[in-house]
Design an enzyme around this catalytic site. Structure first.
Site, short mmCIF file in Angstrom:
data_model
loop_
_atom_site.label_atom_id
_atom_site.label_comp_id
_atom_site.label_asym_id
_atom_site.label_seq_id
_atom_site.Cartn_x
_atom_site.Cartn_y
_atom_site.Cartn_z
N ASN A 136 -10.07 -24.95 74.34
CA ASN A 136 -9.71 -26.21 74.12
C ASN A 136 -10.77 -26.94 73.84
OD1 ASN A 136 -10.75 -27.18 76.47
ND2 ASN A 136 -8.65 -27.31 77.52
N HIS A 138 -13.25 -28.14 75.63
CA HIS A 138 -13.78 -29.17 76.18
C HIS A 138 -15.26 -28.90 76.13
CE1 HIS A 138 -13.25 -25.86 79.65
NE2 HIS A 138 -14.58 -26.06 79.22
N GLU A 143 -11.91 -32.64 79.37
CA GLU A 143 -10.81 -32.35 79.38
C GLU A 143 -10.00 -32.83 77.78
OE1 GLU A 143 -10.00 -29.25 79.38
OE2 GLU A 143 -10.19 -28.19 81.44
C1 GLP Z 1 -15.62 -23.77 81.85
C2 GLP Z 1 -17.74 -25.03 82.43
C3 GLP Z 1 -18.09 -25.29 80.88
C4 GLP Z 1 -18.47 -23.99 79.59
C5 GLP Z 1 -17.53 -23.41 79.25
C6 GLP Z 1 -17.22 -22.31 78.39
O1 GLP Z 1 -14.91 -24.85 81.56
N1 GLP Z 1 -16.96 -25.51 82.68
O2 GLP Z 1 -18.80 -26.25 80.67
O3 GLP Z 1 -18.61 -24.21 78.91
O4 GLP Z 1 -16.51 -22.74 80.90
O5 GLP Z 1 -17.00 -20.81 79.29
P1 GLP Z 1 -17.66 -18.83 78.38
O6 GLP Z 1 -19.33 -20.09 78.40
O7 GLP Z 1 -17.65 -18.68 79.71
O8 GLP Z 1 -16.80 -19.13 77.16
#
Ligand code: GLP
Length: 241
Positions: A136, A138, A143
């Site tokens: 999304n 973030h 968020e």
């Molecule tokens: C979580 C963490 C973020 C991370 C994101 C993406 O929400 N809080 O810091 O960057 O996930 O995760 P992924 O790398 O597993 O797609």
């Protein structure tokens, strides 16, 4: 802003690792803000390899994690603290005094946020902030709709975030409603930012970056205009190792 596209997971991890190593060669006691998630796993593995074979040493570096689930202690295997200990702190041989990881189980979370900001200030600020990207848009746990003038704070996790984490979890566990995260102000104050983009479902957030317009609905766009922002992307699906 520099954008680097890589075609394979090895090239993605290698390019990110080269940037980390350059940072540490320039300043051995660099301060890092580090992400969790699937995206940085290959980077951490490559840095661990370079350490093992004696190509690099990270023993003087200092690390902070970007975020944590509220309610989880560092001993909880689902905690981001546990993730960073096994992927970074142990392979880099860092004394625990050089790794300040958020305490998601602090009785006084507001106090923990203040203490974390103080620790970042005492360290001299973040030299290199490495970020993953949420589906999304973030960054860390900032968020959509978050204010951009924030330091460390407690947040309500978005439905999309909790759903993504539920899908990724190896076991079934109740994803907490709240997280604690470095704020966007802190991220933007870093000397350099490396935004890693990999994995499925990131297209809409990536498109927001392409529009190049600051948009509170897409927190990642808060990074636009940072003087040393690198976007490193893997055009393909992240393989898991
Ligand atoms: C979580 C963490 C973020 C991370 C994101 C993406 O929400 N809080 O810091 O960057 O996930 O995760 P992924 O790398 O597993 O797609």
């Amino acid at each position: 802003m520099r954008v680097i596209a890589t075609a394979t997971l090895d090239a993605f991890a290698g390019a990110a690792a080269d940037m980390v190593c350059d940072q540490v060669r320039g300043k051995a006691n660099s301060v890092f803000a580090l992400p969790t998630g699937n995206t940085p796993i290959a980077l951490y593995a490559e840095l661990a390899r370079r350490t093992r074979v004696g190509l690099m040493t990270f023993t003087s570096t200092r690390v902070f994690n970007l975020d944590e689930y509220c309610g989880l202690s560092a001993a909880d295997p689902h905690s981001y603290a546990a993730f960073l200990r096994s992927h970074v702190v142990e392979p880099w041989g860092l004394p625990l005094s050089q790794a300040r990881l958020l305490r998601g189980d602090a009785a006084d979370l507001a106090g923990e946020c203040r203490a974390y900001d103080t620790a970042i200030d005492v360290a001299g600020g973040i030299d290199m902030c490495i970020l993953g990207l949420g589906v999304n848009g973030h960054v860390a746990f900032n968020e959509p709709g978050s204010a951009w003038d924030t330091t460390t704070h407690v947040v309500n996790l978005a439905h999309a975030t909790r759903a993504a984490h539920e899908r990724q979890a190896a076991d079934s566990w109740q994803i907490p409603d709240k997280g604690i995260t470095m704020g966007i102000k802190t991220l933007r104050e870093a000397g350099q930012i490396l935004l890693l983009i990999a994995g499925s479902g990131k297209q809409a957030a990536r498109a927001a970056l392409d529009r190049a317009v600051a948009d509170a609905a897409w927190p990642v766009t808060s990074l636009l205009g940072h003087p040393r922002l690198t976007i490193l992307e893997l055009s393909g699906v992240v393989e898991h190792r």
